[in-house]
Structure formats: C-alpha cells, structure tokens
Scaffold this motif. Structure first.
Motif, PDB file in Angstrom:
ATOM      1  N   PRO A  41      -5.604  15.320  -8.837  1.00  0.00           N
ATOM      2  CA  PRO A  41      -4.231  14.849  -8.707  1.00  0.00           C
ATOM      3  C   PRO A  41      -3.317  15.964  -8.200  1.00  0.00           C
ATOM      4  O   PRO A  41      -3.566  17.141  -8.453  1.00  0.00           O
ATOM      5  CB  PRO A  41      -3.855  14.447 -10.137  1.00  0.00           C
ATOM      6  CG  PRO A  41      -4.684  15.319 -11.000  1.00  0.00           C
ATOM      7  CD  PRO A  41      -5.968  15.546 -10.246  1.00  0.00           C
ATOM      8  N   LEU A  42      -2.263  15.582  -7.478  1.00  0.00           N
ATOM      9  CA  LEU A  42      -1.281  16.558  -7.024  1.00  0.00           C
ATOM     10  C   LEU A  42      -0.431  16.972  -8.219  1.00  0.00           C
ATOM     11  O   LEU A  42      -0.050  16.152  -9.052  1.00  0.00           O
ATOM     12  CB  LEU A  42      -0.386  15.957  -5.937  1.00  0.00           C
ATOM     13  CG  LEU A  42      -1.090  15.486  -4.667  1.00  0.00           C
ATOM     14  CD1 LEU A  42      -0.070  14.913  -3.697  1.00  0.00           C
ATOM     15  CD2 LEU A  42      -1.879  16.609  -4.030  1.00  0.00           C
ATOM     16  N   LYS A  43      -0.152  18.249  -8.316  1.00  0.00           N
ATOM     17  CA  LYS A  43       0.607  18.767  -9.448  1.00  0.00           C
ATOM     18  C   LYS A  43       2.104  18.755  -9.123  1.00  0.00           C
ATOM     19  O   LYS A  43       2.526  19.266  -8.092  1.00  0.00           O
ATOM     20  CB  LYS A  43       0.149  20.189  -9.768  1.00  0.00           C
ATOM     21  CG  LYS A  43       0.767  20.761 -11.006  1.00  0.00           C
ATOM     22  CD  LYS A  43       0.165  22.137 -11.299  1.00  0.00           C
ATOM     23  CE  LYS A  43       0.783  22.761 -12.514  1.00  0.00           C
ATOM     24  NZ  LYS A  43       0.218  24.107 -12.766  1.00  0.00           N
ATOM     25  N   GLY A  68      11.937  11.035   0.657  1.00  0.00           N
ATOM     26  CA  GLY A  68      11.128  10.096   1.425  1.00  0.00           C
ATOM     27  C   GLY A  68       9.857   9.676   0.720  1.00  0.00           C
ATOM     28  O   GLY A  68       9.095   8.878   1.238  1.00  0.00           O
ATOM     29  N   THR A  69       9.612  10.225  -0.474  1.00  0.00           N
ATOM     30  CA  THR A  69       8.440   9.819  -1.242  1.00  0.00           C
ATOM     31  C   THR A  69       8.883   9.041  -2.475  1.00  0.00           C
ATOM     32  O   THR A  69      10.026   9.148  -2.913  1.00  0.00           O
ATOM     33  CB  THR A  69       7.585  11.030  -1.674  1.00  0.00           C
ATOM     34  OG1 THR A  69       8.353  11.872  -2.520  1.00  0.00           O
ATOM     35  CG2 THR A  69       7.085  11.804  -0.479  1.00  0.00           C
ATOM     36  N   VAL A  70       7.977   8.264  -3.010  1.00  0.00           N
ATOM     37  CA  VAL A  70       8.263   7.423  -4.165  1.00  0.00           C
ATOM     38  C   VAL A  70       7.179   7.651  -5.212  1.00  0.00           C
ATOM     39  O   VAL A  70       6.013   7.823  -4.870  1.00  0.00           O
ATOM     40  CB  VAL A  70       8.295   5.930  -3.754  1.00  0.00           C
ATOM     41  CG1 VAL A  70       8.471   5.027  -4.950  1.00  0.00           C
ATOM     42  CG2 VAL A  70       9.389   5.683  -2.724  1.00  0.00           C
ATOM     43  N   VAL A  71       7.569   7.644  -6.465  1.00  0.00           N
ATOM     44  CA  VAL A  71       6.619   7.742  -7.572  1.00  0.00           C
ATOM     45  C   VAL A  71       6.685   6.424  -8.338  1.00  0.00           C
ATOM     46  O   VAL A  71       7.774   5.918  -8.618  1.00  0.00           O
ATOM     47  CB  VAL A  71       6.970   8.917  -8.506  1.00  0.00           C
ATOM     48  CG1 VAL A  71       6.110   8.900  -9.759  1.00  0.00           C
ATOM     49  CG2 VAL A  71       6.800  10.232  -7.760  1.00  0.00           C
ATOM     50  N   VAL A  72       5.518   5.862  -8.649  1.00  0.00           N
ATOM     51  CA  VAL A  72       5.455   4.596  -9.366  1.00  0.00           C
ATOM     52  C   VAL A  72       4.569   4.738 -10.602  1.00  0.00           C
ATOM     53  O   VAL A  72       3.714   5.611 -10.672  1.00  0.00           O
ATOM     54  CB  VAL A  72       4.925   3.455  -8.469  1.00  0.00           C
ATOM     55  CG1 VAL A  72       5.830   3.252  -7.260  1.00  0.00           C
ATOM     56  CG2 VAL A  72       3.494   3.697  -8.027  1.00  0.00           C
ATOM     57  N   SER A  73       4.771   3.853 -11.539  1.00  0.00           N
ATOM     58  CA  SER A  73       3.967   3.838 -12.758  1.00  0.00           C
ATOM     59  C   SER A  73       2.634   3.131 -12.492  1.00  0.00           C
ATOM     60  O   SER A  73       2.451   2.455 -11.474  1.00  0.00           O
ATOM     61  CB  SER A  73       4.715   3.096 -13.869  1.00  0.00           C
ATOM     62  OG  SER A  73       4.831   1.719 -13.535  1.00  0.00           O
ATOM     63  N   ARG A  74       1.718   3.270 -13.441  1.00  0.00           N
ATOM     64  CA  ARG A  74       0.437   2.568 -13.369  1.00  0.00           C
ATOM     65  C   ARG A  74       0.691   1.055 -13.322  1.00  0.00           C
ATOM     66  O   ARG A  74       0.036   0.312 -12.606  1.00  0.00           O
ATOM     67  CB  ARG A  74      -0.418   2.931 -14.575  1.00  0.00           C
ATOM     68  CG  ARG A  74      -1.779   2.293 -14.599  1.00  0.00           C
ATOM     69  CD  ARG A  74      -2.544   2.637 -15.864  1.00  0.00           C
ATOM     70  NE  ARG A  74      -2.441   4.035 -16.235  1.00  0.00           N
ATOM     71  CZ  ARG A  74      -3.345   4.967 -15.928  1.00  0.00           C
ATOM     72  NH1 ARG A  74      -4.416   4.631 -15.252  1.00  0.00           N
ATOM     73  NH2 ARG A  74      -3.173   6.218 -16.308  1.00  0.00           N
ATOM     74  N   PHE A  76       3.312  -0.565 -12.071  1.00  0.00           N
ATOM     75  CA  PHE A  76       3.776  -0.928 -10.732  1.00  0.00           C
ATOM     76  C   PHE A  76       2.610  -0.912  -9.749  1.00  0.00           C
ATOM     77  O   PHE A  76       2.469  -1.806  -8.918  1.00  0.00           O
ATOM     78  CB  PHE A  76       4.867   0.053 -10.290  1.00  0.00           C
ATOM     79  CG  PHE A  76       5.544  -0.318  -9.004  1.00  0.00           C
ATOM     80  CD1 PHE A  76       6.714  -1.044  -9.008  1.00  0.00           C
ATOM     81  CD2 PHE A  76       5.008   0.070  -7.782  1.00  0.00           C
ATOM     82  CE1 PHE A  76       7.345  -1.385  -7.816  1.00  0.00           C
ATOM     83  CE2 PHE A  76       5.627  -0.262  -6.591  1.00  0.00           C
ATOM     84  CZ  PHE A  76       6.796  -0.994  -6.608  1.00  0.00           C
ATOM     85  N   LYS A  77       1.760   0.111  -9.836  1.00  0.00           N
ATOM     86  CA  LYS A  77       0.588   0.235  -8.959  1.00  0.00           C
ATOM     87  C   LYS A  77      -0.313  -0.992  -9.077  1.00  0.00           C
ATOM     88  O   LYS A  77      -0.749  -1.557  -8.074  1.00  0.00           O
ATOM     89  CB  LYS A  77      -0.185   1.501  -9.305  1.00  0.00           C
ATOM     90  CG  LYS A  77      -1.460   1.705  -8.518  1.00  0.00           C
ATOM     91  CD  LYS A  77      -2.160   2.979  -8.993  1.00  0.00           C
ATOM     92  CE  LYS A  77      -3.451   3.252  -8.258  1.00  0.00           C
ATOM     93  NZ  LYS A  77      -4.553   2.411  -8.674  1.00  0.00           N
ATOM     94  N   HIS A  89      -1.453   3.320  -0.160  1.00  0.00           N
ATOM     95  CA  HIS A  89      -2.276   4.412  -0.681  1.00  0.00           C
ATOM     96  C   HIS A  89      -1.552   4.973  -1.891  1.00  0.00           C
ATOM     97  O   HIS A  89      -0.364   5.287  -1.819  1.00  0.00           O
ATOM     98  CB  HIS A  89      -2.453   5.520   0.363  1.00  0.00           C
ATOM     99  CG  HIS A  89      -3.229   5.091   1.545  1.00  0.00           C
ATOM    100  ND1 HIS A  89      -4.593   5.001   1.555  1.00  0.00           N
ATOM    101  CD2 HIS A  89      -2.823   4.702   2.780  1.00  0.00           C
ATOM    102  CE1 HIS A  89      -5.005   4.591   2.735  1.00  0.00           C
ATOM    103  NE2 HIS A  89      -3.943   4.395   3.493  1.00  0.00           N
ATOM    104  N   PHE A  90      -2.273   5.110  -2.976  1.00  0.00           N
ATOM    105  CA  PHE A  90      -1.705   5.696  -4.185  1.00  0.00           C
ATOM    106  C   PHE A  90      -2.422   7.008  -4.443  1.00  0.00           C
ATOM    107  O   PHE A  90      -3.648   7.059  -4.498  1.00  0.00           O
ATOM    108  CB  PHE A  90      -1.880   4.754  -5.378  1.00  0.00           C
ATOM    109  CG  PHE A  90      -1.087   3.483  -5.250  1.00  0.00           C
ATOM    110  CD1 PHE A  90       0.251   3.454  -5.626  1.00  0.00           C
ATOM    111  CD2 PHE A  90      -1.665   2.334  -4.750  1.00  0.00           C
ATOM    112  CE1 PHE A  90       0.993   2.289  -5.510  1.00  0.00           C
ATOM    113  CE2 PHE A  90      -0.936   1.165  -4.627  1.00  0.00           C
ATOM    114  CZ  PHE A  90       0.394   1.135  -5.010  1.00  0.00           C
ATOM    115  N   ILE A  91      -1.662   8.062  -4.579  1.00  0.00           N
ATOM    116  CA  ILE A  91      -2.202   9.399  -4.810  1.00  0.00           C
ATOM    117  C   ILE A  91      -1.836   9.791  -6.237  1.00  0.00           C
ATOM    118  O   ILE A  91      -0.655   9.805  -6.597  1.00  0.00           O
ATOM    119  CB  ILE A  91      -1.610  10.402  -3.796  1.00  0.00           C
ATOM    120  CG1 ILE A  91      -1.955   9.954  -2.380  1.00  0.00           C
ATOM    121  CG2 ILE A  91      -2.110  11.806  -4.081  1.00  0.00           C
ATOM    122  CD1 ILE A  91      -1.170  10.656  -1.303  1.00  0.00           C
ATOM    123  N   PRO A  92      -2.816  10.099  -7.071  1.00  0.00           N
ATOM    124  CA  PRO A  92      -2.500  10.427  -8.461  1.00  0.00           C
ATOM    125  C   PRO A  92      -1.717  11.731  -8.586  1.00  0.00           C
ATOM    126  O   PRO A  92      -1.932  12.671  -7.825  1.00  0.00           O
ATOM    127  CB  PRO A  92      -3.880  10.532  -9.123  1.00  0.00           C
ATOM    128  CG  PRO A  92      -4.839  10.739  -8.020  1.00  0.00           C
ATOM    129  CD  PRO A  92      -4.240  10.148  -6.784  1.00  0.00           C
TER     130      PRO A  92
END
Length: 105
Positions: A41-43, A68-74, A76-77, A89-92
């Motif tokens: 996962p990206l830190k 320009g990036t978005v973070v979503v919950s599990r 939402f994913k 694409h979902f990146i952890p």
C-alpha cells in the motif's frame, strides 16, 4: 444539464501527504498512471486530527493527499465495484495518523 462537482473546501477534508520515501509518479493525479503494485500500500501521513472536527473516522469519500486525487472507504469501494466494476482502479493506502497509529477501515 451536466454539473461540475467541486470537492474542495469540504468540512471533512483531511490534511495529509504521501510519505517521501516512495516512488509515486507525478501523473497519479491524471488517473493515467497506476503505481507499481509492488509498492502497495502507498504510505500516507495525516497531519491533522479529524477528531478536532468531531469526526471519528475518515469519510467515505474525501479529497486525497494530492490535488486531483480522491480517497474512499472500503464501503464506498465495494459499492463502486458492485455497479461499475471495470472502470476504476483502487490503490490501497496505509494512512498514518499524527499519533503514529495506522487507520483501519
């Protein structure tokens, strides 16, 4: 009529940035480059407490650590994958809170 959705200025916006010891391409904001899965996962380092705004968790959908990036919950994913499984694409992420703890979703 189409609508433009402006994500900036939300009251639940998190203060954070990608950790410096990673090789994250600048084009990640263009949704054209997916970082090497070996680096997942990206830190992410959170710099402000969400509890200061009365929140106990990261929102289901919020602005990411780079414009320009978005973070979503599990949650939402899972919803997106159920209705539109092939377009996203979902990146952890491994999100480190200011106290050193890691967020769990």
């Amino acid at each position: 009529m189409p609508w433009y959705l402006d994500e900036l200025g939300r009251s639940d916006e998190i203060e954070w940035h990608f950790a410096e010891d990673q090789n994250i391409p600048d084009t990640i904001v263009l949704a054209k480059t997916i970082p090497d899965p070996k680096s997942w996962p990206l830190k992410v380092i959170q710099t402000g407490y969400v509890e200061d705004r009365g929140q106990s968790e990261i929102p289901d959908f919020t602005v990411g650590p780079v414009l320009g990036t978005v973070v979503v919950s599990r949650r939402f994913k899972r919803l997106v994958e159920q209705f539109d499984p092939e377009k996203h694409h979902f990146i952890p992420l491994e999100i480190h809170r200011p106290d050193g703890e890691v967020w769990c979703d």
